[in-house]
Design a protein around this motif. Structure first.
Motif, PDB file in Angstrom:
ATOM      1  N   VAL A   4     -58.588 -27.720  49.499  1.00 30.59           N
ATOM      2  CA  VAL A   4     -59.396 -26.288  50.643  1.00 30.59           C
ATOM      3  C   VAL A   4     -58.941 -25.603  51.424  1.00 30.59           C
ATOM      4  O   VAL A   4     -58.102 -26.994  52.215  1.00 30.59           O
ATOM      5  N   VAL A   5     -59.201 -24.236  51.930  1.00 35.13           N
ATOM      6  CA  VAL A   5     -58.693 -23.825  52.911  1.00 35.13           C
ATOM      7  C   VAL A   5     -60.045 -23.454  53.502  1.00 35.13           C
ATOM      8  O   VAL A   5     -61.153 -23.387  53.162  1.00 35.13           O
ATOM      9  N   GLY A   6     -59.525 -24.324  54.148  1.00 32.70           N
ATOM     10  CA  GLY A   6     -61.006 -24.132  55.921  1.00 32.70           C
ATOM     11  C   GLY A   6     -60.411 -22.983  57.073  1.00 32.70           C
ATOM     12  O   GLY A   6     -59.712 -22.935  57.006  1.00 32.70           O
ATOM     13  N   ARG A   7     -61.791 -21.933  56.440  1.00 32.39           N
ATOM     14  CA  ARG A   7     -61.813 -20.904  57.041  1.00 32.39           C
ATOM     15  C   ARG A   7     -63.015 -20.182  57.501  1.00 32.39           C
ATOM     16  O   ARG A   7     -64.224 -20.855  57.027  1.00 32.39           O
ATOM     17  N   LYS A   8     -63.118 -19.525  59.010  1.00 39.85           N
ATOM     18  CA  LYS A   8     -64.527 -18.533  59.062  1.00 39.85           C
ATOM     19  C   LYS A   8     -64.785 -18.086  58.221  1.00 39.85           C
ATOM     20  O   LYS A   8     -63.544 -17.044  58.758  1.00 39.85           O
ATOM     21  N   LEU A   9     -65.808 -17.814  58.228  1.00 41.51           N
ATOM     22  CA  LEU A   9     -66.366 -16.342  57.500  1.00 41.51           C
ATOM     23  C   LEU A   9     -66.397 -15.035  58.623  1.00 41.51           C
ATOM     24  O   LEU A   9     -67.423 -15.506  59.766  1.00 41.51           O
ATOM     25  N   THR A  10     -66.297 -13.971  58.462  1.00 40.52           N
ATOM     26  CA  THR A  10     -66.704 -12.981  59.586  1.00 40.52           C
ATOM     27  C   THR A  10     -67.484 -12.823  59.319  1.00 40.52           C
ATOM     28  O   THR A  10     -68.968 -12.598  58.499  1.00 40.52           O
TER      29      THR A  10
END
Length: 97
Positions: free
Chosen positions: A17-23
């Protein structure tokens, strides 16, 4: 407080899983897409009532377009385009005669 040791399975799953925040744009597109999906799901049940379902199909397709574009899900974009053309023609035909 005692911390639990991460198991091999847990570490493997976390590595996938790549943890990133949505724009903000992606968040808005997702919300519109979910709303559009709800309109599309309800539409078949509304078709018998003076063709309200055809209008909700169009609304659902329009609301789903931003999500499909931000996700680059071109196959679903084509399906939404087909909905727009098909039910647009259906409404136009019912108005003309």
């Amino acid at each position: 407080m005692k911390r639990k040791k991460k198991t091999l399975r847990r570490r493997f799953l976390e590595s996938l899983v790549v943890g990133r925040k949505l724009t903000p744009l992606e968040r808005m597109a997702n919300r519109l897409g979910y709303m559009g999906s709800a309109f599309i799901m309800v539409s078949p049940y509304l078709l018998p009532y003076d063709n309200i379902g055809a209008y909700t199909y169009l609304i659902g397709a329009v609301l789903s377009v931003p999500q499909t574009i931000t996700l680059k899900a071109w196959n679903i974009f084509i399906i939404n385009l087909n909905l727009l053309v098909g039910y647009g023609f259906y409404i136009w035909k019912s108005m003309m005669g």
